[in-house]
Design a protein around this motif. Structure first.
Motif, PDB file in Angstrom:
ATOM      1  N   VAL B  31       0.851  -1.197   0.000  1.00 44.57           N
ATOM      2  CA  VAL B  31       0.000   0.000   0.000  1.00 44.57           C
ATOM      3  C   VAL B  31       0.885   1.245   0.000  1.00 44.57           C
ATOM      4  O   VAL B  31       1.813   1.357   0.811  1.00 44.57           O
ATOM      5  N   PHE B  33       0.864   5.610  -0.340  1.00 47.97           N
ATOM      6  CA  PHE B  33       0.085   6.838  -0.251  1.00 47.97           C
ATOM      7  C   PHE B  33       0.924   8.006  -0.746  1.00 47.97           C
ATOM      8  O   PHE B  33       2.134   8.037  -0.558  1.00 47.97           O
ATOM      9  N   ASN B  48      -3.973   6.811  -3.084  1.00 51.63           N
ATOM     10  CA  ASN B  48      -3.288   5.645  -2.562  1.00 51.63           C
ATOM     11  C   ASN B  48      -3.507   4.446  -3.484  1.00 51.63           C
ATOM     12  O   ASN B  48      -4.454   4.407  -4.278  1.00 51.63           O
ATOM     13  N   GLN B  50      -2.997   0.026  -3.840  1.00 53.67           N
ATOM     14  CA  GLN B  50      -2.661  -1.276  -3.296  1.00 53.67           C
ATOM     15  C   GLN B  50      -2.098  -2.072  -4.465  1.00 53.67           C
ATOM     16  O   GLN B  50      -2.817  -2.313  -5.454  1.00 53.67           O
ATOM     17  N   GLN B  56      -8.011   4.962  -3.709  1.00 58.93           N
ATOM     18  CA  GLN B  56      -8.780   6.203  -3.564  1.00 58.93           C
ATOM     19  C   GLN B  56      -7.941   7.344  -4.127  1.00 58.93           C
ATOM     20  O   GLN B  56      -6.718   7.299  -4.074  1.00 58.93           O
ATOM     21  N   GLY B  97      -0.742  -2.414   5.113  1.00 59.15           N
ATOM     22  CA  GLY B  97      -2.184  -2.465   4.903  1.00 59.15           C
ATOM     23  C   GLY B  97      -2.805  -3.506   5.804  1.00 59.15           C
ATOM     24  O   GLY B  97      -2.173  -4.022   6.730  1.00 59.15           O
ATOM     25  N   GLY B  98      -4.052  -3.814   5.556  1.00 56.76           N
ATOM     26  CA  GLY B  98      -4.739  -4.803   6.368  1.00 56.76           C
ATOM     27  C   GLY B  98      -4.940  -4.317   7.775  1.00 56.76           C
ATOM     28  O   GLY B  98      -5.209  -3.135   8.003  1.00 56.76           O
ATOM     29  N   ASN B 101      -1.802  -1.087   9.750  1.00 58.62           N
ATOM     30  CA  ASN B 101      -1.566  -0.144   8.661  1.00 58.62           C
ATOM     31  C   ASN B 101      -0.719   1.025   9.094  1.00 58.62           C
ATOM     32  O   ASN B 101      -1.051   2.176   8.853  1.00 58.62           O
TER      33      ASN B 101
END
Lengths: 108, 114
Positions: B31, B33, B48, B50, B56, B97-98, B101
């Motif tokens: 991930v 950003f 961001n 993945q 998003q 992530g997950g 994070n």
């Protein structure tokens, strides 16, 4: 309005004293991070929190998800603690929302 | 404590020019950003990813920026036509992530648009 409100916006501390910074959230935060940004702009990770508390040396942080706030306590402030402290909160969609920061100056 | 690498450290562009910055996330972090920090220290989430997919992004990013995170290459963020208001510190962060994070930030690219 501000989703993450930090207070105070600025703070001057005498070396050796203690203080607390606070973040209030208007989002349903599930995780919180605290960072220190140094004068060069680098963000240093201080804490990653789920609800609860963590301690690391002279720093201690707490996150209360039910009351929607987090605190960062600095004990025995040192000159190298000077910088801008940011909290950031995420609500489970990965995306962190940052507060406006607390500018801390520690004076000898 | 971060292994996220951002280049260049400083970028100076004229209005209307393209401005491209790169980010190598921490190894194993899927991930990524991008945030913009303005001179008032305010952070603005930009986009961001993945792996290679956009999760998003804000409207401004969709309209004026080009961003990608190809496999086996650095992620990049490019402003198609720089404006004075784009002058800011651009920060890249990566995360597992997950459920855990934690964000780890690079040192940033400071863009000045003259």
């Amino acid at each position: 309005g501000d989703k993450v409100k930090q207070s105070p916006s600025a703070l001057s501390l005498q070396e050796g004293t203690n203080s607390a910074l606070r973040c209030n959230f208007s989002i349903a935060a599930t995780t919180v991070q605290w960072f220190l940004q140094n004068p060069r702009g680098s963000l240093i990770n201080l804490f990653y929190l789920v609800p609860g508390t963590k301690e690391n040396g002279r720093l201690k942080s707490a996150f209360d998800s039910k009351e929607s706030y987090s605190t960062l306590h600095i004990r025995d402030a040192q000159l190298e603690d000077s910088g801008t402290y940011f909290c950031a909160a995420a609500g489970g969609n990965y995306k962190y929302v940052f507060g406006a920061g607390t500018r801390l100056k520690v004076i000898a | 404590n971060s292994k996220v690498i951002q280049t260049p450290r400083y970028l100076v562009k004229g209005q209307g020019q393209k401005a491209k910055m790169r980010c190598i996330p921490e190894k194993g972090h899927p991930v990524v950003f991008w945030y913009q920090q303005n001179k008032n220290n305010e952070f603005k989430f930009l986009i961001n990813f993945q792996n290679q997919e956009v999760l998003q992004q804000i409207d401004m990013t969709e309209k004026r920026f080009s961003a990608e995170c190809p496999s086996n290459s650095p992620c990049s963020l490019e402003i198609q036509s720089s404006e004075a208001g784009d002058s800011a510190l651009y920060l890249c962060a990566s995360s597992l992530g997950g459920r855990v994070n934690t964000l780890y930030f690079g040192a940033g690219t400071r863009l000045s648009v003259l």
